[in-house]
Write a protein that holds these residues in place. Structure first.
Motif: not given
Ligand SMILES: NC(=O)c1ccc[n+]([C@@H]2O[C@H](COP(=O)([O-])OP(=O)(O)OC[C@H]3O[C@@H](n4cnc5c(N)ncnc54)[C@H](OP(=O)(O)O)[C@@H]3O)[C@@H](O)[C@H]2O)c1
Ligand SMILES: NC(=O)c1ccc[n+]([C@@H]2O[C@H](COP(=O)([O-])OP(=O)(O)OC[C@H]3O[C@@H](n4cnc5c(N)ncnc54)[C@H](OP(=O)(O)O)[C@@H]3O)[C@@H](O)[C@H]2O)c1
Lengths: 254, 254
Positions: B120, B145-146
């Motif tokens: 993340a 993951s953003k």
């Protein structure tokens, strides 16, 4: 109760003031600095002087002044045989005029005036010419941080040069990474997690074991491509110097 | 549901396996590697192959293999017109044989096999030759993951060279600090808080604004003393090169 007088009004003096001020076992008797400024908004103006002749009595005088000023200022003090320490990483203890008893109280951290610090996490390197003085300096240091180390002037010199590598030079490498990204419209934030992990790893394992990258792998193709990508001669020189150093340290040749 | 096949069994393949495995929206159809080893103790042996001819069908093939193997392995794949991506920071997307559709899925972090990672927090740099493929790669990346960034091969090259400065070279400076301390019987731990603070500062303010030290102050006396203290010619050269670079960047001359 330890009675302290702080000399100087810069980054270190201000941070020390805040830290000492919080400790009931420490009294800041007075502050001296050339401009007569207060080190803290709560400080009573009567406890500040810019007149060196009116410095009061205390158990320990802490000169948190520029390295170059330590010798001169210590020779101008209007008393003798009291305990005077400086806060420098690179000035030997004996730079303090020997009309007083000498010591060192060096907080090994980088201070910025507007950024709060937690002294409990800061190593304090102490030195004292006389044993009873060393004990007093140690008591004072331990009131701020359990990470208190007896370090000789020679060792402090070594620590200081290591700190230049770990802090100043490292920061310059970060600034190169930042510059290269900026020039190519890439947010430097993409590299933040890598930067954090690099530091974290160095705290967990010996950095010699953590070494990776094209130099370590002897990946001459990547090294050549990187050198072509760098347009700044100073960046190229740093790339070459560090690549060569890594290769020779870990036994691989170009 | 995104059907993934992982090729390779190294650090990156193993970490990706763990991360994909946790996501219900991702199915790891199969793993290929030369030795036919499982990437995880929970993996069913039937889902591993060392026979390239028996690679199954999937939406995306992720080649987490050595940089040098990307070209060859991609040309040996027994199918055409499927989406094949690599995970490298320094290999261009078009190194993937064009009998298949090309893409990149580069997690910008340093992986060690025995150290858990939190995906993340890891930036993933993606690239795709065709728009619909880019969307699929983006969906897959966002599941982990953003911090997902569309980055061209040219930009990825720049990121990679910046990463060498921020990670590999920085680690070498840490290792010098460590070596110098060890040689002088000083615990390197004394420098840990400074090292941490240096990294923390670089995340909070532009590193160009955080530069301090003897080079920055043009403190020639300290620079000369430090150079004398260093006995290793490689350490001396690094000290000189970086000092000169800082001085010329910030406009001060020796
Ligand atoms: N900054 C850090 O990160 C750090 C960390 C550990 C140790 N140290 C050491 O701590 C000491 C102080 O550093 P700093 O960062 O606080 O410096 P600073 O912010 O530049 O402040 C220096 C102080 O010294 C005073 N001063 C200079 N020359 C003087 C003289 N001849 N007589 C009386 N006062 C004089 C200055 O007075 P004016 O304001 O009147 O000019 C100022 O108050 C140095 O020895 C430094 O090496 C610094
Ligand atoms: N490690 C990192 O921190 C990191 C971070 C981001 C991206 N990457 C990139 O991710 C990729 C993999 O890196 P890694 O660290 O996982 O490498 P690694 O741990 O060294 O593993 C490399 C893998 O590639 C396989 N391989 C090598 N040559 C091959 C060939 N000709 N055919 C088939 N398989 C072959 C190896 O198989 P054997 O086990 O049979 O030798 C091994 O499974 C590289 O492109 C790297 O640049 C790495």
């Amino acid at each position: 109760m330890i009675r302290v007088i702080l000399l100087g009004a810069g980054n270190v003096a201000q941070h020390l003031y805040k830290a000492f001020y919080k400790q009931p076992a420490i009294t800041i008797v007075q502050c001296y600095n050339r401009k007569g400024v207060r080190l803290h908004p709560d400080q009573n103006e009567n406890n500040v002087t810019k007149n060196i002749a009116s410095i009061k009595e205390a158990d320990i005088y802490i000169m948190a002044v520029s390295d170059d000023a330590i010798k001169t200022l210590s020779s101008q003090l209007p008393f003798t045989n009291r305990l005077v320490v400086h806060t420098s990483g690179s000035v030997p203890m004996i730079a303090i005029n020997n009309s007083n008893r000498q010591g060192v109280f060096y907080p090994l951290q980088t201070f910025t005036s507007d950024k709060a610090v937690d002294f409990a996490k800061i190593p304090i390197c102490i030195e004292g010419d006389q044993e009873k003085d060393l004990f007093l300096i140690e008591r004072l240091a331990l009131l701020l941080s359990k990470k208190t180390y007896q370090i000789s002037s020679a060792q402090r010199n070594i620590l200081h040069v290591s700190a230049v590598f770990v802090n100043n030079f490292t920061n310059h490498l970060f600034s190169i990474g930042n510059d290269i990204c900026k020039e190519n419209n890439i947010p430097f934030e993409i590299l933040h997690p890598l930067l954090q992990e690099t530091a974290k790893k160095a705290l967990e394992i010996n950095p010699n074991k953590a070494q990776t990258g094209p130099a370590m792998r002897n990946d001459t193709k990547t090294i050549a491509r990187h050198l072509k990508l760098l347009s700044d001669p100073s960046q190229q020189e740093i790339y070459q110097t560090l690549t060569k150093a890594i290769q020779s340290k870990y036994g691989k040749k170009l």
